[in-house]
Enzyme design. Structure first.
Site: not given
Ligand code: ZN
Length: 314
Positions: A110, A146, A201, A279
């Site tokens: 991101h 995040e 992430h 994740e």
């Molecule tokens: Zn993400």
């Protein structure tokens, strides 16, 4: 978090040889320097790699920069943080170690900044479709983002990898602007001929959901061999991450394996080198949000990822 709209990238155009190369510095200092390079000068010095200090007489020195790479490349001078960056940022090793001669791409997922026109820009997804350029990712219920988590873990991981001898290419140079679209993030790893790519992430699932998982592509641009190697990387990353963090495997994806094959992740589909995506936990779960926000826990995350890289490249 990886939604359909969350991985996008830039069509903007710097030559493949434009990865900025920074001298051997601790991560924070390297970051400061990188921002200075991008903002104030728009130039970088490829001769800074291999590192000036610490490594003499190596017989496995990284490849010297090409003459073309020596010509000054200029990043956008008009506020570079308002448009997606390209090219990544190369950081030289800070010591010789088991990863010497290796190039590892660390992708802090991101962007630090959301711009709607960029977030919605469509880029190739690696399977005949398109995907949005990128986003800022998810948030914890208390507002921890995040992208900040991903950036922080990437910093700690980068430091560990450089200390163990690796050159690290970060896909984005800061956590304040707009990083590359998802297709460019894959291209950065491909151009670097990276030994592996770790994309960081954290998820945004239902509040009761727990645990981490590793996403891999079902079909990568590198073909079946790279897809298979990425599957191995996913397994090593899962096991190392679990051992280092003691987080449970995902309770909501992966059927208890904590590995989730996906067809739609552009940054993995377009990769010609081994690549997986972590994740790291569920930011909407209060227990995990508190962990992900903790520097001490993020250090465990980084340690687990670094160990996985070492095992994969052993
Ligand atoms: Zn993400």
């Amino acid at each position: 978090m990886l939604t359909v709209a969350s991985w996008g990238w830039v069509l903007a155009v710097l030559l493949p040889a434009t990865i900025p190369v920074l001298p051997a510095t601790p991560f924070a200092a390297g970051l400061t320097l990188a921002l200075g390079v991008v903002d104030a000068q728009g130039q970088f010095d490829p001769t800074a790699h291999p590192p000036a200090g610490g490594v003499q007489g190596s017989d496995i020195a990284p490849v010297a920069p090409s003459p073309r790479a020596r010509s000054a490349q200029t990043l956008p001078r008009r506020n570079p943080h308002r448009s997606p960056s390209t090219g990544g940022m190369r950081l030289a090793p800070t010591a010789r170690g088991p990863l010497w001669g290796r190039t590892i791409v660390v992708d802090p997922g991101h962007n630090g900044r959301a711009i709607a026109a960029i977030n919605s820009r469509q880029v190739p997804d690696g399977r005949d479709g398109h995907k949005a350029c990128n986003t800022t990712g998810t948030l914890s219920n208390s507002g921890y983002s995040e992208h900040a988590h991903n950036w922080a873990v990437a910093g700690q991981l980068t430091k560990l990898l450089r200390q163990r001898g690796a050159s690290v290419v970060l896909t984005r140079p800061s956590d304040v602007g707009v990083g590359p679209c998802v297709d460019e993030r894959a291209a950065i790893g491909n151009r670097a001929r990276a030994d592996l790519v770790l994309s960081i992430h954290a998820d945004g699932a239902a509040a009761s959901a727990r645990g981490f998982h590793i996403i891999r592509s079902e079909a990568m641009a590198g073909g079946s061999r790279i897809t298979a190697r990425s599957t191995r990387l996913a397994t090593l990353t899962r096991d190392s991450f679990a051992a280092a963090t003691r987080l449970p495997r995902s309770t909501y994806l992966g059927g208890g394996t904590a590995i989730t094959p996906r067809p739609d992740i552009a940054g993995l589909n377009l990769s010609k080198v081994p690549a997986v995506m972590l994740e790291a936990g569920n930011m909407r779960n209060a227990t995990e949000a508190a962990l992900l926000r903790s520097p001490a826990f993020r250090a465990k995350e980084a340690a687990g990822l670094a160990a996985a890289a070492q095992q994969f490249l052993r």
